[in-house]
Design a protein around this motif. Structure first.
Motif, PDB file in Angstrom:
ATOM      1  N   LYS A  27       0.832  -1.195   0.000  1.00  0.00           N
ATOM      2  CA  LYS A  27       0.000   0.000   0.000  1.00  0.00           C
ATOM      3  C   LYS A  27       0.870   1.249   0.000  1.00  0.00           C
ATOM      4  O   LYS A  27       1.844   1.336   0.721  1.00  0.00           O
ATOM      5  N   GLN A  28       0.483   2.222  -0.823  1.00  0.00           N
ATOM      6  CA  GLN A  28       1.220   3.475  -0.897  1.00  0.00           C
ATOM      7  C   GLN A  28       0.382   4.573  -0.261  1.00  0.00           C
ATOM      8  O   GLN A  28      -0.844   4.511  -0.289  1.00  0.00           O
ATOM      9  N   PRO A  29       1.040   5.582   0.293  1.00  0.00           N
ATOM     10  CA  PRO A  29       0.258   6.667   0.890  1.00  0.00           C
ATOM     11  C   PRO A  29      -0.538   7.405  -0.178  1.00  0.00           C
ATOM     12  O   PRO A  29      -0.102   7.542  -1.317  1.00  0.00           O
ATOM     13  N   LEU A  30      -1.721   7.863   0.193  1.00  0.00           N
ATOM     14  CA  LEU A  30      -2.561   8.593  -0.746  1.00  0.00           C
ATOM     15  C   LEU A  30      -1.992   9.986  -0.964  1.00  0.00           C
ATOM     16  O   LEU A  30      -1.668  10.692  -0.017  1.00  0.00           O
ATOM     17  N   THR A  31      -1.853  10.353  -2.215  1.00  0.00           N
ATOM     18  CA  THR A  31      -1.373  11.693  -2.535  1.00  0.00           C
ATOM     19  C   THR A  31      -2.522  12.454  -3.190  1.00  0.00           C
ATOM     20  O   THR A  31      -3.372  11.874  -3.850  1.00  0.00           O
ATOM     21  N   SER A  32      -2.524  13.746  -3.006  1.00  0.00           N
ATOM     22  CA  SER A  32      -3.567  14.593  -3.587  1.00  0.00           C
ATOM     23  C   SER A  32      -3.347  14.724  -5.087  1.00  0.00           C
ATOM     24  O   SER A  32      -2.219  14.743  -5.567  1.00  0.00           O
ATOM     25  N   LEU A  33      -4.428  14.824  -5.806  1.00  0.00           N
ATOM     26  CA  LEU A  33      -4.343  14.960  -7.255  1.00  0.00           C
ATOM     27  C   LEU A  33      -3.836  16.338  -7.651  1.00  0.00           C
ATOM     28  O   LEU A  33      -3.115  16.490  -8.627  1.00  0.00           O
ATOM     29  N   PHE A  34      -4.187  17.355  -6.863  1.00  0.00           N
ATOM     30  CA  PHE A  34      -3.776  18.719  -7.144  1.00  0.00           C
ATOM     31  C   PHE A  34      -2.905  19.249  -6.014  1.00  0.00           C
ATOM     32  O   PHE A  34      -3.011  18.824  -4.873  1.00  0.00           O
ATOM     33  N   THR A  35      -2.056  20.211  -6.357  1.00  0.00           N
ATOM     34  CA  THR A  35      -1.223  20.879  -5.353  1.00  0.00           C
ATOM     35  C   THR A  35      -1.836  22.239  -5.026  1.00  0.00           C
ATOM     36  O   THR A  35      -2.859  22.622  -5.590  1.00  0.00           O
ATOM     37  N   LYS A  36      -1.183  22.968  -4.125  1.00  0.00           N
ATOM     38  CA  LYS A  36      -1.673  24.293  -3.757  1.00  0.00           C
ATOM     39  C   LYS A  36      -1.690  25.233  -4.961  1.00  0.00           C
ATOM     40  O   LYS A  36      -2.592  26.057  -5.098  1.00  0.00           O
ATOM     41  N   ASP A  37      -0.690  25.096  -5.820  1.00  0.00           N
ATOM     42  CA  ASP A  37      -0.634  25.953  -7.009  1.00  0.00           C
ATOM     43  C   ASP A  37      -1.840  25.709  -7.922  1.00  0.00           C
ATOM     44  O   ASP A  37      -2.398  26.651  -8.478  1.00  0.00           O
ATOM     45  N   ASN A  38      -2.240  24.436  -8.073  1.00  0.00           N
ATOM     46  CA  ASN A  38      -3.405  24.137  -8.890  1.00  0.00           C
ATOM     47  C   ASN A  38      -4.657  24.801  -8.311  1.00  0.00           C
ATOM     48  O   ASN A  38      -5.463  25.371  -9.044  1.00  0.00           O
ATOM     49  N   TYR A  39      -4.811  24.720  -7.005  1.00  0.00           N
ATOM     50  CA  TYR A  39      -5.985  25.327  -6.375  1.00  0.00           C
ATOM     51  C   TYR A  39      -5.954  26.849  -6.488  1.00  0.00           C
ATOM     52  O   TYR A  39      -7.002  27.484  -6.642  1.00  0.00           O
ATOM     53  N   LYS A  40      -4.768  27.440  -6.433  1.00  0.00           N
ATOM     54  CA  LYS A  40      -4.674  28.898  -6.610  1.00  0.00           C
ATOM     55  C   LYS A  40      -5.104  29.293  -8.024  1.00  0.00           C
ATOM     56  O   LYS A  40      -5.831  30.267  -8.210  1.00  0.00           O
ATOM     57  N   TRP A  41      -4.642  28.545  -9.014  1.00  0.00           N
ATOM     58  CA  TRP A  41      -5.034  28.830 -10.392  1.00  0.00           C
ATOM     59  C   TRP A  41      -6.533  28.624 -10.585  1.00  0.00           C
ATOM     60  O   TRP A  41      -7.190  29.366 -11.319  1.00  0.00           O
ATOM     61  N   MET A  42      -7.092  27.588  -9.946  1.00  0.00           N
ATOM     62  CA  MET A  42      -8.538  27.351 -10.049  1.00  0.00           C
ATOM     63  C   MET A  42      -9.326  28.499  -9.433  1.00  0.00           C
ATOM     64  O   MET A  42     -10.353  28.923  -9.976  1.00  0.00           O
ATOM     65  N   ALA A  43      -8.873  28.990  -8.289  1.00  0.00           N
ATOM     66  CA  ALA A  43      -9.549  30.120  -7.643  1.00  0.00           C
ATOM     67  C   ALA A  43      -9.466  31.363  -8.523  1.00  0.00           C
ATOM     68  O   ALA A  43     -10.455  32.098  -8.671  1.00  0.00           O
ATOM     69  N   LEU A  44      -8.307  31.599  -9.118  1.00  0.00           N
ATOM     70  CA  LEU A  44      -8.146  32.744 -10.017  1.00  0.00           C
ATOM     71  C   LEU A  44      -9.096  32.630 -11.209  1.00  0.00           C
ATOM     72  O   LEU A  44      -9.747  33.608 -11.592  1.00  0.00           O
ATOM     73  N   GLY A  45      -9.199  31.449 -11.788  1.00  0.00           N
ATOM     74  CA  GLY A  45     -10.111  31.237 -12.916  1.00  0.00           C
ATOM     75  C   GLY A  45     -11.561  31.460 -12.520  1.00  0.00           C
ATOM     76  O   GLY A  45     -12.337  32.052 -13.275  1.00  0.00           O
ATOM     77  N   ALA A  46     -11.940  31.003 -11.323  1.00  0.00           N
ATOM     78  CA  ALA A  46     -13.318  31.204 -10.859  1.00  0.00           C
ATOM     79  C   ALA A  46     -13.608  32.688 -10.640  1.00  0.00           C
ATOM     80  O   ALA A  46     -14.710  33.167 -10.952  1.00  0.00           O
ATOM     81  N   ILE A  47     -12.635  33.418 -10.129  1.00  0.00           N
ATOM     82  CA  ILE A  47     -12.818  34.861  -9.923  1.00  0.00           C
ATOM     83  C   ILE A  47     -12.970  35.577 -11.264  1.00  0.00           C
ATOM     84  O   ILE A  47     -13.828  36.458 -11.418  1.00  0.00           O
ATOM     85  N   VAL A  48     -12.167  35.191 -12.257  1.00  0.00           N
ATOM     86  CA  VAL A  48     -12.260  35.822 -13.583  1.00  0.00           C
ATOM     87  C   VAL A  48     -13.624  35.521 -14.220  1.00  0.00           C
ATOM     88  O   VAL A  48     -14.250  36.409 -14.814  1.00  0.00           O
ATOM     89  N   VAL A  49     -14.116  34.284 -14.080  1.00  0.00           N
ATOM     90  CA  VAL A  49     -15.435  33.946 -14.620  1.00  0.00           C
ATOM     91  C   VAL A  49     -16.517  34.759 -13.910  1.00  0.00           C
ATOM     92  O   VAL A  49     -17.449  35.272 -14.545  1.00  0.00           O
ATOM     93  N   ALA A  50     -16.402  34.907 -12.595  1.00  0.00           N
ATOM     94  CA  ALA A  50     -17.394  35.688 -11.841  1.00  0.00           C
ATOM     95  C   ALA A  50     -17.385  37.156 -12.276  1.00  0.00           C
ATOM     96  O   ALA A  50     -18.453  37.778 -12.394  1.00  0.00           O
TER      97      ALA A  50
END
Length: 110
Positions: A27-50
């Protein structure tokens, strides 16, 4: 009846562990699919769409009984706002497909 009991011998595979059980060391430890940078870019994209949606909503007509085509069919609503929304969606796609840097991946696995 006794002959049937002697002829039946259980399969050795049925007495062992099932195939879908993974040993503990594999068994391997679970790793997140996205990093903090991905979430920052997603938040920026959501703000631009809004922001694009807000610009598309436009202004308010002072007289509700009179139709003003300049407010409804203005450049901001028809051209600028959809371009900003599409830009936000492109940022979202970039955020989803962006690969994390190798150093960030190594820090999480250590």
């Amino acid at each position: 009846m006794a002959e049937i009991k002697r002829a039946y011998q259980p399969n050795k595979r049925t007495t062992s562990t099932p195939r879908n059980v993974v040993p503990k060391q594999a068994k391997q430890p679970l790793t997140s699919l996205f990093t903090k940078d991905n979430y920052k870019w997603m938040a920026l994209g959501a703000i631009v769409v809004a922001i694009g949606m807000f610009l598309m909503s436009g202004g308010r007509n002072e007289n509700p009984n009179q139709f003003d085509p300049k407010l409804v069919y203005g450049t901001m609503r028809i051209t600028v706002a959809p371009i900003i929304i599409l830009l936000g969606l492109v940022i979202e796609i970039y955020a989803i497909f962006r690969k994390p840097k190798q150093e960030a991946v190594e820090e999480k696995t250590v």
